[in-house]
Each structure stands twice: as C-alpha cells, then as structure tokens.
Design an enzyme around this catalytic site. Structure first.
Site, PDB file in Angstrom:
ATOM      1  N   GLY A  90       2.062  -0.403  -6.985  1.00 44.81           N
ATOM      2  CA  GLY A  90       1.407  -0.342  -5.692  1.00 44.81           C
ATOM      3  C   GLY A  90       0.501  -1.540  -5.474  1.00 44.81           C
ATOM      4  O   GLY A  90       0.003  -2.149  -6.424  1.00 44.81           O
ATOM      5  N   GLY A  91       0.302  -1.906  -4.204  1.00 40.59           N
ATOM      6  CA  GLY A  91      -0.602  -3.014  -3.895  1.00 40.59           C
ATOM      7  C   GLY A  91      -0.103  -4.324  -4.463  1.00 40.59           C
ATOM      8  O   GLY A  91       1.071  -4.673  -4.356  1.00 40.59           O
ATOM      9  N   ASP A  92      -1.006  -5.056  -5.089  1.00 44.27           N
ATOM     10  CA  ASP A  92      -0.658  -6.296  -5.783  1.00 44.27           C
ATOM     11  C   ASP A  92      -0.857  -6.081  -7.272  1.00 44.27           C
ATOM     12  O   ASP A  92      -1.863  -5.493  -7.702  1.00 44.27           O
ATOM     13  CB  ASP A  92      -1.533  -7.454  -5.302  1.00 44.27           C
ATOM     14  CG  ASP A  92      -1.172  -8.751  -5.988  1.00 44.27           C
ATOM     15  OD1 ASP A  92      -0.261  -9.445  -5.512  1.00 44.27           O
ATOM     16  OD2 ASP A  92      -1.792  -9.069  -7.029  1.00 44.27           O
ATOM     17  N   MET A 148     -10.263   3.071  -6.586  1.00 41.77           N
ATOM     18  CA  MET A 148     -10.349   4.024  -7.705  1.00 41.77           C
ATOM     19  C   MET A 148     -11.771   4.561  -7.864  1.00 41.77           C
ATOM     20  O   MET A 148     -12.279   4.697  -8.972  1.00 41.77           O
ATOM     21  CB  MET A 148      -9.886   3.364  -9.011  1.00 41.77           C
ATOM     22  CG  MET A 148      -8.471   2.813  -8.955  1.00 41.77           C
ATOM     23  SD  MET A 148      -7.974   1.965 -10.466  1.00 41.77           S
ATOM     24  CE  MET A 148      -9.046   0.523 -10.403  1.00 41.77           C
ATOM     25  N   THR A 191      -2.160  -6.494  -1.014  1.00 34.94           N
ATOM     26  CA  THR A 191      -3.152  -5.688  -1.707  1.00 34.94           C
ATOM     27  C   THR A 191      -3.676  -4.562  -0.828  1.00 34.94           C
ATOM     28  O   THR A 191      -3.970  -4.751   0.360  1.00 34.94           O
ATOM     29  CB  THR A 191      -4.324  -6.541  -2.208  1.00 34.94           C
ATOM     30  OG1 THR A 191      -5.314  -5.664  -2.785  1.00 34.94           O
ATOM     31  CG2 THR A 191      -4.978  -7.324  -1.091  1.00 34.94           C
ATOM     32  N   ASP A 237       5.612   3.589 -10.393  1.00 38.35           N
ATOM     33  CA  ASP A 237       4.539   4.569 -10.425  1.00 38.35           C
ATOM     34  C   ASP A 237       4.377   5.180  -9.045  1.00 38.35           C
ATOM     35  O   ASP A 237       5.036   4.761  -8.085  1.00 38.35           O
ATOM     36  CB  ASP A 237       3.227   3.961 -10.938  1.00 38.35           C
ATOM     37  CG  ASP A 237       2.762   2.773 -10.110  1.00 38.35           C
ATOM     38  OD1 ASP A 237       2.630   2.930  -8.873  1.00 38.35           O
ATOM     39  OD2 ASP A 237       2.512   1.702 -10.683  1.00 38.35           O
ATOM     40  N   GLY A 266      -3.152   5.629   2.174  1.00 37.06           N
ATOM     41  CA  GLY A 266      -2.953   4.511   3.101  1.00 37.06           C
ATOM     42  C   GLY A 266      -1.492   4.146   3.287  1.00 37.06           C
ATOM     43  O   GLY A 266      -0.755   3.965   2.321  1.00 37.06           O
ATOM     44  N   LYS A 284       0.361   7.193 -13.403  1.00 40.58           N
ATOM     45  CA  LYS A 284      -0.935   7.551 -13.985  1.00 40.58           C
ATOM     46  C   LYS A 284      -1.670   8.370 -12.919  1.00 40.58           C
ATOM     47  O   LYS A 284      -2.139   7.829 -11.924  1.00 40.58           O
ATOM     48  CB  LYS A 284      -1.737   6.307 -14.338  1.00 40.58           C
ATOM     49  CG  LYS A 284      -1.069   5.419 -15.380  1.00 40.58           C
ATOM     50  CD  LYS A 284      -1.879   4.150 -15.612  1.00 40.58           C
ATOM     51  CE  LYS A 284      -1.235   3.268 -16.667  1.00 40.58           C
ATOM     52  NZ  LYS A 284      -1.997   2.019 -16.899  1.00 40.58           N
ATOM     53  N   PRO A 310       0.787  -1.244   0.000  1.00 40.46           N
ATOM     54  CA  PRO A 310       0.000   0.000   0.000  1.00 40.46           C
ATOM     55  C   PRO A 310       0.813   1.285   0.000  1.00 40.46           C
ATOM     56  O   PRO A 310       0.241   2.363  -0.067  1.00 40.46           O
ATOM     57  CB  PRO A 310      -0.815  -0.120   1.284  1.00 40.46           C
ATOM     58  CG  PRO A 310       0.030  -0.947   2.190  1.00 40.46           C
ATOM     59  CD  PRO A 310       0.693  -1.960   1.292  1.00 40.46           C
TER      60      PRO A 310
END
Length: 353
Positions: free
Chosen positions: A201-203, A285, A231, A148, A314, A170, A125
């Site tokens: 980021g995340g998974d 999102m 995630t 990113d 987060g 993005k 995260p």
C-alpha cells in the site's frame, strides 16, 4: 472476473473460497457495491480482516440451501486444493436458480524462463485507479504476487489464473506476518526462478519497510527493483478534500509514524518541536496513540482548538472522515467509530474539505 455489464450495487453475492486467491475477487465485488458473504474453512489474513471490520460477512456452509438461495450471484473462488473433495458449487447454484461463475487458480506458479527477480510495487492508497501504469504492468507480468491488505487488492482479480498470490498482511491486534518471514518469501520465490511482485500500500519507502526488503534481496543476490507508489500520507487526505498545505494557511507538512506513543521508548519523534514549527502534521499508523499525541502537542504549546481529521479506509468505498480537535481528543478520547487503517491530519487545513 465479474461478467461485464452486471449491476451489483446492493446485490448479495456469495463467494466460496478463503485463500489469498479469492481476495481480489472479493474486494472487486465490494467496489462494485455488492454485499459479499465468504464461505471457507479458513480465511487468508486480509479476508479475515475484512470480516472483522464488518465489510464482508462470513457464511457457515455453502451446502446450506438457504445461504445459496438468499444470494443473487455465486462465485467459486477456490483453489484446486480447496475444490478437491468439496461440493460442486456451481451445481448447487444452478439447483437454486442462482447465476454463478468460477475464478480459476493454481497453488503455485511455474518457474519463469529466466532467473528470478523481485520488484517492489507501491500500490497507492487502495483505489485501483491510483496504481501507476508501470506498477500495473509489473503486476500483470508476475509469476508470484506477495501482497498485504492495504494494497489495491481488487486488481488481483485481473491476474492470470496461474499466478500464485501470497497474503502477508499485518493486521493491528490480529494476524501478523513477521517482516523476516516476508523477506524470506521474496528470496525463496525469486531463487525458484519466479518473477515476484511485492505489492504494497502507498509507497514502499514511506513507512512500508520496503528498503528492508530491498536489502534482504541484495544480500541474497536476488535482482530487485522498485516502482514508486502514490503515498497515502498525501493522497488519502486529498481524496477526502483536505490539502496538507494551503496558501495563506500553512507552508509545509511533516509525515510521522504514530505507532509508538510519545512516551514510548521506541519513539524517536520530537513532538515538542513539531508543535512549535507550526506546519501540518500527518500521522500514519497512529489511531490508538492519537490521544497521547494530542496531549503532548498541547503540552508543547499547540492550541486546544487545533483541528484534527482522521480519514479511514482512504480511496475505498468505505472511506469516511472523523473530525475532532486536540482538546477534545484529550478530554473525550477518540471519536466513535474511529479505527485503522487511517491517516490523521493535524492543523488548520484539517478543518477544510
């Protein structure tokens, strides 16, 4: 890298350099509590995003004595191309009596000894401690890192100076790197014999378009592997003290993308079914579309008093939680200050934490 033992909480720090190479150092300084100002002719997309969100300030010209004198630390994070013909930043700092250090870097990495490859690393995260050990090992072994803004970018400061960093962020309503361009970068760098890490980021496979990148590499004959990540759909609410399931309250959860509103032809989510099933709904999102989502859930039978919690940034020092209900979202719109990146939890557990 910031010298060990330095206390930076509340310290004004001037960072000179705006490429992706400076990104890791800027975020690491922020995580240490510094008030960061960046000076550069151009900013990488992720740095530009930090400025737009008010998390980092942007200065005009490093040669202005006041800008240097008002800082308590100066960091030269320019690439060789940025330094060429530019001012001697550390000399300016010395003249102002301000400590300074440099972050070395090069414009491109050297080709690896063997054939190139790509590894997708799920970064979690955003907090650097939530990258897996395997993911961190792959990061340190990279020749090129394609990152990113939602990745744990402060870890880029740990990279050797000859690692190339490419920013493909993005940004909602901002600078945007098309997915086809990202795919092409991965293939191009691997074909040049480099070990490429795609840091996300995340998974990578949870709304990260990771499998599209896997397919692009396979079609190009480029070896590609994946290191799973933590995630954000579960970890971000958990960092805010919100469980997505809780005994006696809810027995399941559903993760959906909210980038397309329920009435948008691109949306394939059966929101009415989600309203009836009675489990926690986690929306990624979905900040701008949240009022429309709330209206659809209400129309399908969810109660107006259903709690909603939106966790922004987060795992970062700027993390905060905005709370509402489905009814208030429809009547009053988004809570003040609510903006992406964010993870939204809808259901009884959203009142916890």
């Amino acid at each position: 890298m910031t010298p060990a033992g330095w206390q930076l909480d509340g310290v004004p720090v001037l960072v000179v350099g705006g490429s992706a190479h400076a990104l890791g150092e800027v975020v690491r300084l922020r995580e240490q509590g510094a008030h960061v100002t960046v000076v550069a002719d151009e900013l990488a997309p992720a740095l530009d995003d930090l400025v737009d969100r008010g998390l980092v300030q942007r200065g005009a010209d490093v040669t202005e004595p006041e800008l240097v004198a008002e800082s308590r630390l100066v960091v030269d994070a320019r690439t060789p191309d940025e330094r060429a013909g530019g001012p001697d930043v550390r000399r300016l700092a010395r003249e102002a009596g301000v400590p300074a250090y440099g972050v070395s870097g090069q414009d491109a990495a050297s080709p690896g000894e063997s054939g190139g490859s790509v590894v997708l690393v799920g970064g979690g995260p955003g907090h650097p401690g939530l990258l897996t050990r395997d993911g961190y090992a792959e990061l340190l072994a990279a020749d090129v890192v394609v990152t990113d803004r939602l990745a744990p970018v402060s870890l880029l400061a740990d990279l050797p100076g000859d690692v190339e960093v490419i920013d493909v962020s993005k940004i909602p309503r901002g600078r945007f790197t098309p997915q086809q361009e990202i795919n092409a970068i991965l293939v191009r760098e691997a074909r040049a014999g480099r070990r490429v890490v795609r840091l996300k980021g995340g998974d990578s496979f949870v709304f990260g378009r990771g499998f599209e990148e896997v397919e692009a590499c396979r079609e190009a004959g480029v070896p590609v592997t994946v290191v799973p990540g933590v995630t954000s759909a579960v970890s971000v609410p958990e960092l805010a003290g919100i469980p997505v399931t809780h005994r006696g309250v809810v027995q399941g959860f559903t993760v959906v993308s909210g980038h397309a509103a329920p009435d948008d032809p691109r949306s394939t989510v059966d929101w009415a079914a989600l309203a009836r099933v009675g489990t926690t709904i986690v929306v990624l999102m979905g900040v701008e579309t949240l009022p429309a989502i709330a209206r659809t859930l209400l129309d399908a039978g969810r109660a107006p008093e259903t709690p909603v919690a939106c966790v922004m940034d987060g795992g970062l020092p700027s993390m905060r939680v905005a709370r509402s209900t489905l009814g208030r979202l429809v009547d009053d719109g988004l809570p003040d200050g609510m903006k992406p990146p964010a993870v939204t939890v809808i259901g009884e557990v959203a009142a916890l934490g």
